[in-house]
Design a protein around this motif. Structure first.
Motif, PDB file in Angstrom:
ATOM      1  N   LEU A  81      -8.122   8.765  -2.335  1.00  0.00           N
ATOM      2  CA  LEU A  81      -9.153   7.904  -2.924  1.00  0.00           C
ATOM      3  C   LEU A  81      -8.605   6.488  -3.141  1.00  0.00           C
ATOM      4  CD1 LEU A  81     -10.549  10.410  -5.569  1.00  0.00           C
ATOM      5  CD2 LEU A  81     -11.507   9.863  -3.318  1.00  0.00           C
ATOM      6  N   PRO A  82      -9.292   5.500  -2.632  1.00  0.00           N
ATOM      7  CA  PRO A  82      -8.838   4.117  -2.797  1.00  0.00           C
ATOM      8  C   PRO A  82      -8.689   3.720  -4.268  1.00  0.00           C
ATOM      9  CG  PRO A  82     -10.589   4.241  -1.161  1.00  0.00           C
ATOM     10  CD  PRO A  82     -10.500   5.592  -1.807  1.00  0.00           C
ATOM     11  N   PHE A  83      -7.683   2.913  -4.539  1.00  0.00           N
ATOM     12  CA  PHE A  83      -7.381   2.317  -5.842  1.00  0.00           C
ATOM     13  C   PHE A  83      -7.017   3.334  -6.920  1.00  0.00           C
ATOM     14  CE2 PHE A  83     -10.214  -0.676  -3.658  1.00  0.00           C
ATOM     15  CZ  PHE A  83      -9.352  -1.758  -3.565  1.00  0.00           C
ATOM     16  N   ARG A  84      -6.679   4.553  -6.551  1.00  0.00           N
ATOM     17  CA  ARG A  84      -6.297   5.573  -7.530  1.00  0.00           C
ATOM     18  C   ARG A  84      -4.788   5.678  -7.706  1.00  0.00           C
ATOM     19  NH1 ARG A  84     -10.082   9.646  -8.939  1.00  0.00           N
ATOM     20  NH2 ARG A  84      -8.374  10.310 -10.268  1.00  0.00           N
ATOM     21  N   ALA A  85      -4.023   5.168  -6.773  1.00  0.00           N
ATOM     22  CA  ALA A  85      -2.567   5.305  -6.833  1.00  0.00           C
ATOM     23  C   ALA A  85      -1.993   4.464  -7.973  1.00  0.00           C
ATOM     24  CB  ALA A  85      -1.945   4.879  -5.509  1.00  0.00           C
ATOM     25  N   GLU A  86      -1.066   5.059  -8.704  1.00  0.00           N
ATOM     26  CA  GLU A  86      -0.367   4.307  -9.750  1.00  0.00           C
ATOM     27  C   GLU A  86       0.620   3.323  -9.134  1.00  0.00           C
ATOM     28  OE1 GLU A  86       1.324   6.380 -13.071  1.00  0.00           O
ATOM     29  OE2 GLU A  86      -0.316   7.839 -13.068  1.00  0.00           O
ATOM     30  N   ASN A  87       1.245   3.724  -8.037  1.00  0.00           N
ATOM     31  CA  ASN A  87       2.217   2.873  -7.357  1.00  0.00           C
ATOM     32  C   ASN A  87       1.495   2.001  -6.338  1.00  0.00           C
ATOM     33  OD1 ASN A  87       4.749   1.879  -6.424  1.00  0.00           O
ATOM     34  ND2 ASN A  87       4.688   3.358  -4.757  1.00  0.00           N
ATOM     35  N   GLU A  88       1.537   0.694  -6.555  1.00  0.00           N
ATOM     36  CA  GLU A  88       0.943  -0.258  -5.605  1.00  0.00           C
ATOM     37  C   GLU A  88      -0.481   0.142  -5.205  1.00  0.00           C
ATOM     38  OE1 GLU A  88       2.256  -3.054  -4.790  1.00  0.00           O
ATOM     39  OE2 GLU A  88       4.366  -2.822  -5.248  1.00  0.00           O
ATOM     40  N   PRO A  89      -1.420   0.148  -6.160  1.00  0.00           N
ATOM     41  CA  PRO A  89      -2.771   0.623  -5.852  1.00  0.00           C
ATOM     42  C   PRO A  89      -3.458  -0.131  -4.710  1.00  0.00           C
ATOM     43  CG  PRO A  89      -2.681  -0.356  -8.049  1.00  0.00           C
ATOM     44  CD  PRO A  89      -1.277  -0.283  -7.544  1.00  0.00           C
ATOM     45  N   LEU A  90      -3.285  -1.438  -4.630  1.00  0.00           N
ATOM     46  CA  LEU A  90      -3.937  -2.199  -3.564  1.00  0.00           C
ATOM     47  C   LEU A  90      -3.351  -1.846  -2.199  1.00  0.00           C
ATOM     48  CD1 LEU A  90      -5.878  -4.390  -2.547  1.00  0.00           C
ATOM     49  CD2 LEU A  90      -4.037  -6.053  -2.966  1.00  0.00           C
ATOM     50  N   PHE A  91      -2.037  -1.850  -2.102  1.00  0.00           N
ATOM     51  CA  PHE A  91      -1.405  -1.596  -0.806  1.00  0.00           C
ATOM     52  C   PHE A  91      -1.464  -0.120  -0.416  1.00  0.00           C
ATOM     53  CE2 PHE A  91       0.723  -5.589  -2.194  1.00  0.00           C
ATOM     54  CZ  PHE A  91       0.026  -6.408  -1.309  1.00  0.00           C
ATOM     55  N   SER A  92      -1.508   0.765  -1.393  1.00  0.00           N
ATOM     56  CA  SER A  92      -1.756   2.180  -1.096  1.00  0.00           C
ATOM     57  C   SER A  92      -3.171   2.338  -0.546  1.00  0.00           C
ATOM     58  CB  SER A  92      -1.585   3.037  -2.349  1.00  0.00           C
ATOM     59  OG  SER A  92      -0.233   3.068  -2.751  1.00  0.00           O
ATOM     60  N   THR A  93      -4.106   1.587  -1.102  1.00  0.00           N
ATOM     61  CA  THR A  93      -5.495   1.626  -0.628  1.00  0.00           C
ATOM     62  C   THR A  93      -5.590   1.165   0.819  1.00  0.00           C
ATOM     63  OG1 THR A  93      -6.441   1.422  -2.836  1.00  0.00           O
ATOM     64  CG2 THR A  93      -7.804   0.637  -0.991  1.00  0.00           C
ATOM     65  N   PHE A  94      -4.815   0.164   1.199  1.00  0.00           N
ATOM     66  CA  PHE A  94      -4.817  -0.262   2.599  1.00  0.00           C
ATOM     67  C   PHE A  94      -4.411   0.895   3.513  1.00  0.00           C
ATOM     68  CE2 PHE A  94      -4.539  -4.763   1.110  1.00  0.00           C
ATOM     69  CZ  PHE A  94      -5.641  -5.240   1.806  1.00  0.00           C
ATOM     70  N   GLY A  95      -3.435   1.678   3.092  1.00  0.00           N
ATOM     71  CA  GLY A  95      -3.026   2.846   3.876  1.00  0.00           C
ATOM     72  C   GLY A  95      -4.125   3.896   3.942  1.00  0.00           C
ATOM     73  N   ILE A  96      -4.790   4.137   2.825  1.00  0.00           N
ATOM     74  CA  ILE A  96      -5.879   5.119   2.772  1.00  0.00           C
ATOM     75  C   ILE A  96      -7.038   4.686   3.668  1.00  0.00           C
ATOM     76  CG2 ILE A  96      -7.655   6.135   1.256  1.00  0.00           C
ATOM     77  CD1 ILE A  96      -5.486   5.896  -1.026  1.00  0.00           C
ATOM     78  N   LEU A  97      -7.431   3.427   3.558  1.00  0.00           N
ATOM     79  CA  LEU A  97      -8.534   2.915   4.384  1.00  0.00           C
ATOM     80  C   LEU A  97      -8.177   2.959   5.865  1.00  0.00           C
ATOM     81  CD1 LEU A  97      -9.756  -0.107   2.234  1.00  0.00           C
ATOM     82  CD2 LEU A  97     -10.792   2.169   2.434  1.00  0.00           C
ATOM     83  N   SER A  98      -6.935   2.654   6.161  1.00  0.00           N
ATOM     84  CA  SER A  98      -6.466   2.725   7.541  1.00  0.00           C
ATOM     85  C   SER A  98      -6.614   4.144   8.075  1.00  0.00           C
ATOM     86  CB  SER A  98      -5.002   2.285   7.609  1.00  0.00           C
ATOM     87  OG  SER A  98      -4.488   2.464   8.897  1.00  0.00           O
TER      88      SER A  98
END
Length: 187
Positions: A81-98
Motif C-alpha cells: 500500500l502506497p505511503f504506508r511504509a515507516e522507512n522512506e514512505p515516499l520512495f517506498s511508494t515509488f517502488g510499490i507504484l512501479s
C-alpha cells in the motif's frame, strides 16, 4: 550468516537485478518498435517478454525478502500500500507504484490484449515508462549502494540508453507521420 549471502545482500542484489531486467525489457521493447529492426522484431519481442517476466519475478522476490528481513522488516501493508511504509514512505511508494504499473502492463500484454484491443493495450503499455522511472527513483533514493560509483554508473548509463532510444523512437515516429502526411497529400 555469511555477508555474501545475507538477506540484506540478497535484498540489494535482487533490487539491482530487477532494475536490470526491467531496463533490458524496455530496451528490447523500444528496439522492436524501430522500423530498421523489422527483421529482428520476433527475437526482440521474445527477449522483451522474457526479461520483463524475469524482472517481475525478481521484484516479487525482492519484496518477499524485505518482508522477511529481521533488521528492517516491512509489513505486507507497507509493501503493498502506497505511503504506508515507516522507512522512506515516499520512495517506498515509488517502488510499490512501479510494481503495480509493471504488473498492469504485463497482465494486459500477456492475458488481456485480445479483450482490450490494440489501441487500448498500447495506451496501457505506455505505463511502462513511468513504471521504469519510479523504479529508478526508488532504487536511487532508497538503495543503500546508490552513492557508490558502480551504482551511479549503472543508473547513469541505463538512463542514458533509455533516453537515447526514446528520443530515436520519437524522431522516427515524427518522420513516419510526416512522410505519411506527404504521401496522403499526393494521393
Amino acid at each position: 550468516m555469511n555477508e555474501l549471502v545475507s538477506v540484506w545482500t540478497l535484498i540489494r542484489t535482487s533490487g539491482f537485478l530487477a532494475y536490470y531486467f526491467m531496463t533490458l525489457s524496455l530496451v528490447f521493447g523500444l528496439l522492436s518498435s524501430f522500423a530498421i529492426m523489422k527483421k529482428k522484431k520476433t527475437l526482440l519481442i521474445s527477449l522483451h517478454k522474457k526479461s520483463s517476466w524475469y524482472g517481475l519475478l525478481t521484484i516479487i522476490f525482492h519484496m518477499i525478502l524485505i518482508w522477511q528481513d529481521q533488521y528492517a522488516p516491512y509489513t505486507l501493508a507497507e509493501l503493498l500500500l502506497p505511503f504506508r511504509a515507516e522507512n522512506e514512505p515516499l520512495f517506498s511508494t515509488f517502488g510499490i507504484l512501479s510494481f503495480y504499473l509493471f504488473l498492469l502492463v504485463m497482465a494486459s500484454s500477456d492475458f488481456l490484449i485480445k479483450k482490450l484491443g490494440f489501441n487500448r493495450w498500447k495506451k496501457i503499455h505506455l505505463a511502462v515508462i513511468p513504471a521504469w522511472l519510479f523504479m529508478l527513483i526508488h532504487g536511487f533514493a532508497i538503495g543503500t549502494d546508490s552513492s557508490e560509483a558502480w551504482a551511479l554508473s549503472i543508473y547513469l548509463i541505463s538512463s542514458s540508453i533509455i533516453c537515447v532510444l526514446m528520443l530515436i523512437r520519437v524522431i522516427e515516429s515524427m518522420m513516419l507521420r510526416q512522410s505519411s502526411g506527404r504521401h496522403n497529400l499526393k494521393s
